[in-house]
Design a protein around this motif. Structure first.
Motif, PDB file in Angstrom:
ATOM      1  N   TRP A   1       0.810  -1.221   0.000  1.00  0.00           N
ATOM      2  CA  TRP A   1       0.000   0.000   0.000  1.00  0.00           C
ATOM      3  C   TRP A   1       0.850   1.281   0.000  1.00  0.00           C
ATOM      4  N   ALA A   2       2.180   1.150  -0.027  1.00  0.00           N
ATOM      5  CA  ALA A   2       3.031   2.344  -0.069  1.00  0.00           C
ATOM      6  C   ALA A   2       2.724   3.240  -1.270  1.00  0.00           C
ATOM      7  N   PRO A   3       2.508   2.687  -2.484  1.00  0.00           N
ATOM      8  CA  PRO A   3       2.160   3.577  -3.616  1.00  0.00           C
ATOM      9  C   PRO A   3       0.851   4.327  -3.407  1.00  0.00           C
ATOM     10  N   LEU A   4      -0.083   3.740  -2.667  1.00  0.00           N
ATOM     11  CA  LEU A   4      -1.339   4.436  -2.391  1.00  0.00           C
ATOM     12  C   LEU A   4      -1.087   5.663  -1.527  1.00  0.00           C
ATOM     13  N   ILE A   5      -0.250   5.491  -0.512  1.00  0.00           N
ATOM     14  CA  ILE A   5       0.092   6.600   0.370  1.00  0.00           C
ATOM     15  C   ILE A   5       0.835   7.676  -0.413  1.00  0.00           C
ATOM     16  N   ASP A   6       1.622   7.246  -1.376  1.00  0.00           N
ATOM     17  CA  ASP A   6       2.425   8.183  -2.152  1.00  0.00           C
ATOM     18  C   ASP A   6       1.582   9.003  -3.117  1.00  0.00           C
ATOM     19  N   LYS A   7       0.373   8.507  -3.448  1.00  0.00           N
ATOM     20  CA  LYS A   7      -0.419   9.146  -4.494  1.00  0.00           C
ATOM     21  C   LYS A   7      -1.715   9.780  -3.999  1.00  0.00           C
ATOM     22  N   LEU A   8      -2.467   9.053  -3.171  1.00  0.00           N
ATOM     23  CA  LEU A   8      -3.816   9.486  -2.835  1.00  0.00           C
ATOM     24  C   LEU A   8      -3.825  10.672  -1.878  1.00  0.00           C
ATOM     25  N   PRO A   9      -4.576  11.724  -2.192  1.00  0.00           N
ATOM     26  CA  PRO A   9      -4.753  12.818  -1.239  1.00  0.00           C
ATOM     27  C   PRO A   9      -5.826  12.463  -0.214  1.00  0.00           C
ATOM     28  N   LEU A  10      -5.713  13.034   0.962  1.00  0.00           N
ATOM     29  CA  LEU A  10      -6.719  12.853   1.996  1.00  0.00           C
ATOM     30  C   LEU A  10      -7.627  14.083   2.013  1.00  0.00           C
ATOM     31  N   PRO A  11      -8.932  13.873   2.022  1.00  0.00           N
ATOM     32  CA  PRO A  11      -9.852  15.016   2.013  1.00  0.00           C
ATOM     33  C   PRO A  11      -9.531  16.001   3.139  1.00  0.00           C
TER      34      PRO A  11
ATOM     35  N   GLY B   1      -0.602  19.299   3.714  1.00  0.00           N
ATOM     36  CA  GLY B   1       0.281  18.746   2.700  1.00  0.00           C
ATOM     37  C   GLY B   1       0.192  17.226   2.711  1.00  0.00           C
ATOM     38  N   LYS B   2       0.695  16.596   1.625  1.00  0.00           N
ATOM     39  CA  LYS B   2       0.524  15.157   1.447  1.00  0.00           C
ATOM     40  C   LYS B   2       1.189  14.338   2.543  1.00  0.00           C
ATOM     41  N   ARG B   3       2.462  14.617   2.847  1.00  0.00           N
ATOM     42  CA  ARG B   3       3.194  13.810   3.815  1.00  0.00           C
ATOM     43  C   ARG B   3       2.656  13.986   5.233  1.00  0.00           C
ATOM     44  N   ARG B   4       2.463  15.222   5.646  1.00  0.00           N
ATOM     45  CA  ARG B   4       2.021  15.474   7.022  1.00  0.00           C
ATOM     46  C   ARG B   4       0.590  14.978   7.233  1.00  0.00           C
TER      47      ARG B   4
ATOM     48  N   VAL C   1      -2.722  11.061  10.183  1.00  0.00           N
ATOM     49  CA  VAL C   1      -3.747  10.012  10.205  1.00  0.00           C
ATOM     50  C   VAL C   1      -3.168   8.710  10.764  1.00  0.00           C
ATOM     51  N   ALA C   2      -1.957   8.345  10.329  1.00  0.00           N
ATOM     52  CA  ALA C   2      -1.323   7.118  10.833  1.00  0.00           C
ATOM     53  C   ALA C   2      -1.110   7.194  12.337  1.00  0.00           C
ATOM     54  N   GLN C   3      -0.662   8.341  12.827  1.00  0.00           N
ATOM     55  CA  GLN C   3      -0.406   8.479  14.265  1.00  0.00           C
ATOM     56  C   GLN C   3      -1.695   8.429  15.076  1.00  0.00           C
ATOM     57  N   LEU C   4      -2.753   9.040  14.575  1.00  0.00           N
ATOM     58  CA  LEU C   4      -4.039   8.981  15.273  1.00  0.00           C
ATOM     59  C   LEU C   4      -4.585   7.554  15.297  1.00  0.00           C
ATOM     60  N   LEU C   5      -4.392   6.809  14.206  1.00  0.00           N
ATOM     61  CA  LEU C   5      -4.824   5.413  14.176  1.00  0.00           C
ATOM     62  C   LEU C   5      -4.003   4.565  15.154  1.00  0.00           C
ATOM     63  N   ILE C   6      -2.717   4.864  15.278  1.00  0.00           N
ATOM     64  CA  ILE C   6      -1.875   4.167  16.259  1.00  0.00           C
ATOM     65  C   ILE C   6      -2.408   4.401  17.664  1.00  0.00           C
ATOM     66  N   MET C   7      -2.716   5.653  17.984  1.00  0.00           N
ATOM     67  CA  MET C   7      -3.249   5.979  19.309  1.00  0.00           C
ATOM     68  C   MET C   7      -4.568   5.251  19.549  1.00  0.00           C
ATOM     69  N   LEU C   8      -5.436   5.235  18.539  1.00  0.00           N
ATOM     70  CA  LEU C   8      -6.726   4.552  18.664  1.00  0.00           C
ATOM     71  C   LEU C   8      -6.520   3.060  18.929  1.00  0.00           C
ATOM     72  N   ALA C   9      -5.597   2.435  18.173  1.00  0.00           N
ATOM     73  CA  ALA C   9      -5.359   0.997  18.331  1.00  0.00           C
ATOM     74  C   ALA C   9      -4.818   0.682  19.731  1.00  0.00           C
TER      75      ALA C   9
ATOM     76  N   THR D   1       2.351   1.963   8.280  1.00  0.00           N
ATOM     77  CA  THR D   1       2.039   3.123   7.443  1.00  0.00           C
ATOM     78  C   THR D   1       2.836   4.340   7.883  1.00  0.00           C
ATOM     79  N   GLN D   2       2.931   4.554   9.197  1.00  0.00           N
ATOM     80  CA  GLN D   2       3.735   5.664   9.705  1.00  0.00           C
ATOM     81  C   GLN D   2       5.188   5.538   9.248  1.00  0.00           C
ATOM     82  N   ASP D   3       5.736   4.326   9.262  1.00  0.00           N
ATOM     83  CA  ASP D   3       7.114   4.121   8.817  1.00  0.00           C
ATOM     84  C   ASP D   3       7.286   4.512   7.352  1.00  0.00           C
ATOM     85  N   VAL D   4       6.317   4.136   6.513  1.00  0.00           N
ATOM     86  CA  VAL D   4       6.388   4.465   5.087  1.00  0.00           C
ATOM     87  C   VAL D   4       6.433   5.978   4.894  1.00  0.00           C
ATOM     88  N   VAL D   5       5.571   6.694   5.606  1.00  0.00           N
ATOM     89  CA  VAL D   5       5.497   8.145   5.445  1.00  0.00           C
ATOM     90  C   VAL D   5       6.754   8.826   5.987  1.00  0.00           C
ATOM     91  N   ILE D   6       7.254   8.353   7.126  1.00  0.00           N
ATOM     92  CA  ILE D   6       8.469   8.947   7.693  1.00  0.00           C
ATOM     93  C   ILE D   6       9.651   8.759   6.751  1.00  0.00           C
TER      94      ILE D   6
END
Length: 514
Positions: A75-85, A92-95, A100-108, A140-145
């Motif tokens: 799913w790394a290419p998806l993160i690299d391409k898809l914008p988040l509403p 910005g794309k990376r932040r 989102v990844a960090q908030l999902l980590i906290m939720l989990a 996912t957080q690792d991919v973005v970092i």
């Protein structure tokens, strides 16, 4: 790696000043955020479940929740391409993806802390799903970092950014490892006296630690210059690829569930032998993966996803690797990548349960393994880097393979010694020095195999492959221990490292990776 003109080295004063660069300091905090989740799936969770009376084999199965790290390239290419509403426009794309990844980590982590595993199998299943969410979101957080680090600064700062990232990552591991164990013990939970509230508050506190990453994400700027993409596809093409991936995963889960009864009957028929059972479960897993691959291939063939995008994203990086090395050498290298860390990762899954079974307390484990052991592993990595620089990657790779395999025999000694603190520290020292030493050489080896034309995808595939089989086998480590005991298990993990020595020797005959 394809050769390029290296940048001019910096002087000592300039190098020291570079460590104070804002981008470099940023990686310390992002590394801390990346280091928190992993041990909350592995060692800290295994101790919690052990205190709650969960079966050893069930505890080790939870390590599969981290398999998201082994499939993050999907799913790394998806993160690299898809914008988040909304978020992409604001941050910005990376932040946006990072937040989102960090908030999902906290939720989990909060969800895991909200479940008491002693309440029955249903609660364990919910905890397993929460652990899977944690593994997926942290990968996912690792991919973005990784993407942020590459895009945020020029080449001359990359080494410093990697160094501060690793330092922050190790600090995060100490907090999620030693810190979590100390806190749960301080709140009153022990193996002989399980207190759910102690682990609940500990996991909730670890979720709070993720605020370090969230605040950093909100404060740092978006990278000014992002890498040019080789191909441009519509966002809908990537969305369709995500749906195809989801259907393939659904096929894997369905096949695994439907065929479970059959393989359980076969296991009963052969008398419950651990190694035969492992072979049957390997076949079970392989069958499920084959069905998932078949579903994905069929959907691509019928046009459910852009075929050119699928080929450029997944097929071409692999094809280039085989063209560059030839089929025979490429297969040899892939076998080495998939097996090199097997003697390190497999025993690591059950190590905390092992210490617990020998009667070591959580503070003893936290001090020896999660604090002292982490420092020793950093020293081992430094030694591995120096050795590789002086004597070359392949020699260092061979020595690392020997050390990681045969240091497992020290755990056989510890298994017979029982609750013996000096022997425990000897085992932890040997294990972490060997692991750090071998890891430094292995990262250099993987980098040398990566083409600059496909750096992100090829390195993601390599790093995923190196953990896939070891983590899968690690999930069965509890079953193996139940059958042959700890001395037999650690002898087994030594023996499975011997074929790796031949693979390193054979790879050295075919390559000049120095």
């Amino acid at each position: 790696m394809t050769e390029t003109s290296p940048p001019q080295p910096m002087g000592w004063s300039e190098s020291l000043r570079a460590f104070l660069h804002p981008r470099v300091i940023t990686m310390l905090f992002l590394g801390f955020s990346a280091g928190i989740p992993l041990l909350l799936i592995f060692s800290s969770l295994s101790l919690w479940l052990g205190e709650a009376g969960v079966e050893r084999k069930t505890v080790t199965f939870f390590s599969w929740a981290a398999l998201g790290y082994s499939f993050k390239f999907v799913w790394a290419p998806l993160i690299d391409k898809l914008p988040l509403p909304v978020l992409t426009r604001l941050l910005g794309k990376r932040r946006a993806w990072l937040l989102v990844a960090q908030l999902l980590i906290m939720l989990a982590i909060v969800l895991m802390g909200s479940i008491d595993p002693v309440l029955g199998e249903t609660q364990l299943k919910w905890m397993a799903w929460a652990a899977v969410l944690l593994g997926f979101s942290s990968a996912t957080q690792d991919v973005v970092i990784d993407a942020y680090r590459i895009e945020a600064a020029e080449t001359r700062l990359q080494a410093m950014m990697s160094s501060t990232y690793i330092a922050g990552y190790r600090l995060g591991m100490i907090v999620a490892g030693a810190g979590a164990l100390f806190m749960a013990s301080w709140l009153g939970s022990e193996k002989a006296h399980y207190v759910y509230a102690a682990w609940q508050w500990t996991y909730w506190a670890m979720a709070g630690m993720m605020l370090v990453g969230v605040i950093t994400t909100l404060l740092i700027p978006e990278p000014e210059h992002q890498r040019a993409e080789r191909h441009h596809y519509a966002a809908m093409d990537y969305t369709r690829l995500l749906l195809v991936f989801a259907l393939a995963v659904a096929g894997f889960v369905t096949t695994f569930a439907i065929s479970s009864a059959l393989f359980e009957d076969l296991q009963t028929a052969v008398g419950g032998d651990a190694f035969v059972g492992f072979g049957l479960e390997t076949l079970h897993l392989s069958l499920s993966i084959a069905v998932a691959v078949l579903i994905g291939w069929a959907l691509v063939q019928v046009g459910a996803v852009n075929q050119a995008m699928a080929r450029d994203t997944w097929i071409e990086p692999i094809a280039e690797f085989f063209r560059r090395y030839g089929v025979k050498t490429a297969l040899l290298l892939l076998a080495l990548i998939g097996l090199y860390r097997i003697t390190d990762i497999v025993p690591g899954v059950i190590s905390n349960v092992f210490y617990q079974d020998l009667g070591f307390s959580k503070p003893e484990i936290a001090t020896a393994v999660k604090t002292f052991g982490v420092v020793v592993s950093i020293a081992g990595g430094f030694m591995g880097g120096l050795f590789a620089t002086r004597y070359g990657v392949m020699r260092t790779l061979m020595l690392g393979a020997v050390l990681t395999a045969f240091t497992n025999l020290v755990f056989v000694w510890l298994a017979y010694s029982g609750h013996n603190v000096p022997v425990m520290y000897t085992a932890v020292t040997a294990d972490n020095l060997a692991a750090g030493f071998a890891s430094a050489a292995f990262v250099a080896f993987l980098s040398s195999l990566t083409s600059v034309s496909f750096t992100a995808v090829q390195y993601a595939i390599f790093s995923s492959l190196m953990t896939l089989l070891p983590k899968t086998i690690g999930g069965y480590s509890g079953t193996i221990v139940d059958s042959i005991g700890y001395p037999g298990f650690f002898t087994f993990t030594t023996l499975i490292g011997i074929p790796v020595l031949w693979l390193v020797w054979a790879a050295g005959k075919h390559l000049k990776v120095e």
